[in-house]
Enzyme design. Structure first.
Site, PDB file in Angstrom:
ATOM      1  N   CYS A  29       0.844  -0.970  -0.029  1.00  0.00           N
ATOM      2  CA  CYS A  29       0.184   0.123  -0.140  1.00  0.00           C
ATOM      3  C   CYS A  29       1.000   1.253   0.015  1.00  0.00           C
ATOM      4  O   CYS A  29       1.988   1.326  -0.596  1.00  0.00           O
ATOM      5  CB  CYS A  29      -0.815  -0.094   1.261  1.00  0.00           C
ATOM      6  SG  CYS A  29       0.014  -0.189   2.859  1.00  0.00           S
ATOM      7  N   ILE A  30       0.501   2.372   0.776  1.00  0.00           N
ATOM      8  CA  ILE A  30       1.183   3.485   0.477  1.00  0.00           C
ATOM      9  C   ILE A  30       2.536   3.564   1.506  1.00  0.00           C
ATOM     10  O   ILE A  30       3.562   4.085   0.846  1.00  0.00           O
ATOM     11  CB  ILE A  30       0.474   4.839   1.076  1.00  0.00           C
ATOM     12  CG1 ILE A  30      -0.714   5.055   0.122  1.00  0.00           C
ATOM     13  CG2 ILE A  30       1.112   5.975   1.241  1.00  0.00           C
ATOM     14  CD1 ILE A  30      -1.637   6.181   0.684  1.00  0.00           C
TER      15      ILE A  30
END
Length: 493
Positions: A29-30
């Site tokens: 993810c981020i």
């Protein structure tokens, strides 16, 4: 500037999680590498935490999460280069090694009823994470662009750009495209997670947002007696496509089980597109949109009625979810809010939580005389003010627990202000960088939400900054897993 070589870090992480043979698949993810491991007990968590370049390790949602920070994409690429590209695709990973899709039958037999519920919840969160994490940055970027366009058309700034100009139309298309075609994007990413056909699923999303069908919004697609099957608006929607992606995966597998191989290349997509599109348009889509709208308006009603109390509680507790990676379950709710109502009171409150953690770590950066900690803290503050709090939380705030608590106090105060005055948000990008998301694109002259954002964010900045300076941190504290405690004089490192 040449990109840093992360190959050695990748090798150490792979070794730490138990080697290539212990990995089922990997997504990111981020800020986090999200491993699906065969046996989490084989992972050497403390060794991974000690690696230069790793912020922390968490276990949640059936995933072994290695928190990297802003360089997660580069580290992910290095890990995939180390273990092989097939590990980035769950369609190929387990079959190529003769593995089984978890949970295995034996594993299921030993689960209690409550264990099965938790297993199902973990799988749902995993699907949401896999579907949303690749596009959340694009959603934020699109929201910021829409907010900037609203600023450029503000009468207070002299209406620098006409809403009827070609430049506005082009820029508006850039900002709006991710939202308009969101079902296609979610379909593609959800299909990858669900081991379906991403392109075929994206086509289903294309059907839902086809201009000729969008034009029929509110009209009946089919009437059978007293039953009416209406066309609803699927732009901005998420949940109908996640279910459609599941249907595509199941139906494709079933069709291929009986259809002769020489017919599959044409007739498999023909059957799947026709059946899943019909089911979604006539049955599941309207039902889910109806439930989604009910959820959105229900949340809006509760937040408006509870006002300051909801702001206080949500603001004070949200970043705790981030610690365990469970905040991804909130993102579809926010997207659903925006899809149903065009705005989100919830997201306005959550924006203050990012500001607060950034302000707390900024106080550490200013107060400390330790060079390494100062650099790490400034980096964490910048990241948090840009909407990503994990580097601040795992890099500094949780190691000095009082700093994290100061951030929670600040976000509770900021959330209180936002909830009290019913702060509203029209995009996804939060924290200070997301100021443009508080401008209503339909009413750019209305600055009320922008002033609420400034007030709540200012409170969320000032409170944790002062609390951290006065109580939360000093250079005599020892970083660790427990509450940071002062050392004896002369023992600071």
């Amino acid at each position: 500037m040449a990109q840093k070589d992360y190959s050695q870090l990748a090798q150490a992480i792979v070794a730490g999680v138990g080697g290539k043979e212990n990995i089922d698949s990997l997504i990111h993810c981020i800020t986090r590498l999200r491993f699906y491991l065969k046996d989490e007990s084989k992972a050497k968590t403390e060794e991974i935490k000690a690696l230069d370049g790793v912020i922390n390790v968490q276990k949640a949602s059936g995933q072994y999460q290695v928190v990297i920070g802003n360089q997660v994409t580069a580290v992910y690429d290095a890990v995939i280069a180390e273990i092989g590209t097939e590990f980035a695709d769950e369609d190929e990973t387990r079959p190529s090694r003769g593995g089984n899709n978890p949970p295995t039958t034996t594993h299921q037999q030993h689960l209690t009823p409550w264990g099965r519920v938790k297993e199902a919840f973990n799988q749902l969160i995993g699907v949401i994470t896999g579907a949303m994490s690749p596009i959340v940055g694009i959603l934020a970027a699109g929201g910021i662009l829409k907010g900037v366009l609203a600023m450029l058309t503000m009468p207070q700034l002299g209406a620098l750009l006409s809403a009827k100009s070609e430049a506005y139309i082009v820029l508006s298309a850039m900002g709006d495209s991710v939202f308009y075609f969101l079902p296609m994007l979610v379909g593609f990413t959800a299909a990858k997670k669900l081991k379906g056909d991403p392109v075929l699923t994206a086509v289903i999303g294309g059907v839902l947002v086809h201009p000729s069908l969008v034009a029929l919004n509110g009209k009946s697609l089919l009437e059978i007696g007293s039953l009416n099957f209406p066309m609803v608006n699927y732009t901005y929607s998420i949940f109908p496509m996640i279910l459609a992606a599941w249907l595509v995966a199941k139906l494709t597998k079933w069709v291929k089980s009986w259809l002769p191989g020489y017919l599959q290349i044409i007739f498999t997509p023909l059957i799947v597109i026709a059946v899943v599109s019909a089911i979604t348009l006539y049955i599941t889509g309207p039902a889910i949109i109806w439930l989604s709208n009910g959820l959105a308006f229900g949340i809006q009603f509760l937040l408006l009625k509870s006002g300051w109390l909801s702001g206080l509680l949500i603001g004070g507790l949200y970043q705790v979810l981030v610690i365990f990676g469970l905040h991804w379950g909130i993102l579809p709710i926010i997207a659903n809010d925006v899809a149903a109502t065009g705005h989100s009171y919830l997201n306005a409150i959550l924006s203050t939580t990012m500001v607060a953690q950034g302000a707390a770590v900024l106080a550490v950066a200013i107060k400390t005389r330790k060079t390494a900690l100062k650099e790490l803290s400034f980096a964490g503050a910048i990241s948090a003010f840009c909407g990503v709090t994990e580097p601040a939380i795992y890099g500094v705030n949780l190691k000095f627990r009082r700093v994290f608590i100061a951030g929670l106090l600040g976000s509770a105060a900021g959330g209180f202000v936002s909830g009290l005055f019913h702060g509203n948000m029209f995009g996804f990008a939060g924290s200070w960088i997301g100021f443009a998301s508080f401008l209503d694109p339909k009413h750019p002259a209305d600055l009320s939400n922008l002033w609420i954002f400034i007030a709540s964010s200012a409170v969320a900045t000032i409170v944790p900054f002062i609390v951290t300076l006065v109580w939360g941190y000093n250079d005599q504290m020892t970083a660790g897993e427990a509450m940071a405690k002062p050392q004896k004089p002369g023992t600071a490192k």
